[in-house]
Design a protein around this motif. Structure first.
Motif, short mmCIF file in Angstrom:
data_model
loop_
_atom_site.label_atom_id
_atom_site.label_comp_id
_atom_site.label_asym_id
_atom_site.label_seq_id
_atom_site.Cartn_x
_atom_site.Cartn_y
_atom_site.Cartn_z
N ILE A 208 0.84 -1.20 0.00
CA ILE A 208 0.00 0.00 0.00
C ILE A 208 0.88 1.25 0.00
N SER A 209 1.94 1.22 0.80
CA SER A 209 2.87 2.35 0.84
C SER A 209 3.50 2.58 -0.52
N MET A 210 3.94 1.51 -1.17
CA MET A 210 4.55 1.64 -2.48
C MET A 210 3.55 2.14 -3.52
N ASP A 211 2.30 1.68 -3.42
CA ASP A 211 1.28 2.14 -4.36
C ASP A 211 1.06 3.64 -4.21
N TYR B 25 -3.13 -9.50 -7.10
CA TYR B 25 -3.21 -8.99 -5.73
C TYR B 25 -2.88 -7.50 -5.68
N PHE B 26 -1.85 -7.09 -6.42
CA PHE B 26 -1.47 -5.68 -6.38
C PHE B 26 -2.53 -4.82 -7.04
N ASP C 42 -6.90 -0.81 -6.34
CA ASP C 42 -8.32 -0.44 -6.47
C ASP C 42 -8.98 -0.28 -5.11
N THR C 43 -8.76 -1.23 -4.21
CA THR C 43 -9.43 -1.21 -2.91
C THR C 43 -8.96 -0.05 -2.06
N TRP C 44 -7.65 0.21 -2.04
CA TRP C 44 -7.13 1.29 -1.20
C TRP C 44 -7.69 2.64 -1.64
N VAL D 80 -13.71 6.59 3.49
CA VAL D 80 -13.42 7.14 4.82
C VAL D 80 -13.42 8.66 4.78
N PHE D 81 -12.87 9.23 3.70
CA PHE D 81 -12.86 10.68 3.55
C PHE D 81 -14.28 11.23 3.59
N GLY D 82 -15.20 10.55 2.90
CA GLY D 82 -16.58 11.01 2.86
C GLY D 82 -17.29 10.87 4.19
N GLU D 83 -16.83 9.97 5.05
CA GLU D 83 -17.47 9.75 6.35
C GLU D 83 -17.02 10.74 7.42
N ILE D 84 -15.95 11.47 7.17
CA ILE D 84 -15.46 12.45 8.14
C ILE D 84 -16.25 13.75 7.99
N ASN D 85 -16.68 14.33 9.13
CA ASN D 85 -17.48 15.55 9.10
C ASN D 85 -16.74 16.69 8.40
#
Length: 267
Positions: free
Chosen positions: A169-172, A209-210, A215-217, A224-229
């Motif tokens: 994930i970090s490398m992506d 897998y990559f 795609d998932t990340w 998560v961004f959309g869920e933050i006020n």
């Protein structure tokens, strides 16, 4: 990453980037004597320098002072540092005359039979530092883009599978933001005390897998961004997490304002 369960190494393969100049070279080298030692070298910086260092280390197989004969990983790291200094002694002056910096950085880690797994960051001067429980990973090259996820997730107790996922994930994140980093990737996961390479994969754009990670990340980050006020600017309205500070006496409640200087009049 140096974890309680072993080590995780990940490298990209892009060595140059431009509008019409992109080349690749693998930056991970494994030194292995199954049952006795496994050591992994990752390189960043000037490709000619790192290739020269790697060649010196590989050709030392029959010498008394070599990676193949080192008694422990500290001695092995010192041998890597000596190889860097040897290349510096031979090439640094010519590079300086050409206006090129002696730029190389290495991550070196592994295990020799009879001791624990260890991980080192070797600098261009040939000196090095070792990973600790408080700082159990190193990054070299274009590190800043993928660093935040590692800082939030990685700790020594993390299982190897989760650590490998975090590294990818970090490398992506780095691949997304920087053209100087590119596929394919080399991923090696070393299980402590195995003293052999058992988990290695070369990852290209077709790796299932990559592609799932990528795609998932991205989707989960947007979720998560959309869920933050959103910030609440009306300080008088009740808010669960108010943005503005309360109280007229707050000296930081206003921006710094520039005043317009007007020309004075003369009599």
């Amino acid at each position: 990453m140096r974890l309680d369960a072993g080590l995780v190494f990940l490298s990209d393969s892009r060595t140059n980037a431009g509008v019409d100049a992109i080349s690749t070279a693998r930056k991970m080298t494994v030194f292995e004597e199954p049952g006795d030692r496994v050591m992994v070298l990752l390189t960043a910086g000037n490709l000619a320098i790192s290739q020269a260092v790697r060649q010196i280390l590989a050709e030392g197989r029959d010498e008394k002072r070599s990676l193949w004969a080192a008694r422990d990983m500290f001695e092995a790291a010192a041998i890597v540092g000596d190889a860097v200094r040897q290349v510096h002694k031979h090439d640094a002056h010519a590079l300086r005359e050409a206006g090129i910096e002696f730029n190389v950085s290495l991550i070196f880690g592994g295990q020799i039979r009879g001791e624990r797994v260890r991980l080192f960051h070797v600098y261009a001067a040939g000196n090095f530092v070792e990973a600790t429980p408080e700082n159990c990973y190193f990054q070299i090259g274009e590190a800043k883009y993928g660093k935040p996820i590692i800082d939030r997730v990685v700790e020594p107790t993390l299982p190897l599978g989760e650590a490998a996922k975090c590294a990818l994930i970090s490398m992506d994140s780095t691949l997304k933001s920087n053209i100087s980093v590119g596929l394919p990737l080399d991923l090696l996961v070393y299980e402590g005390d195995s003293l052999r390479v058992t988990r290695f994969v070369n990852i290209d754009e077709k790796n299932a897998y990559f592609r799932m990670i990528r795609d998932t990340w991205g989707q989960r980050l947007r979720q998560v961004f959309g869920e933050i006020n959103d910030p609440e600017w009306d300080a008088n309205a009740p808010a669960e997490f108010p943005l503005a500070r309360q109280g007229a006496g707050d000296r930081w409640g206003q921006p710094v304002r520039a005043t317009r200087e007007r020309a004075g009049t003369q009599d």
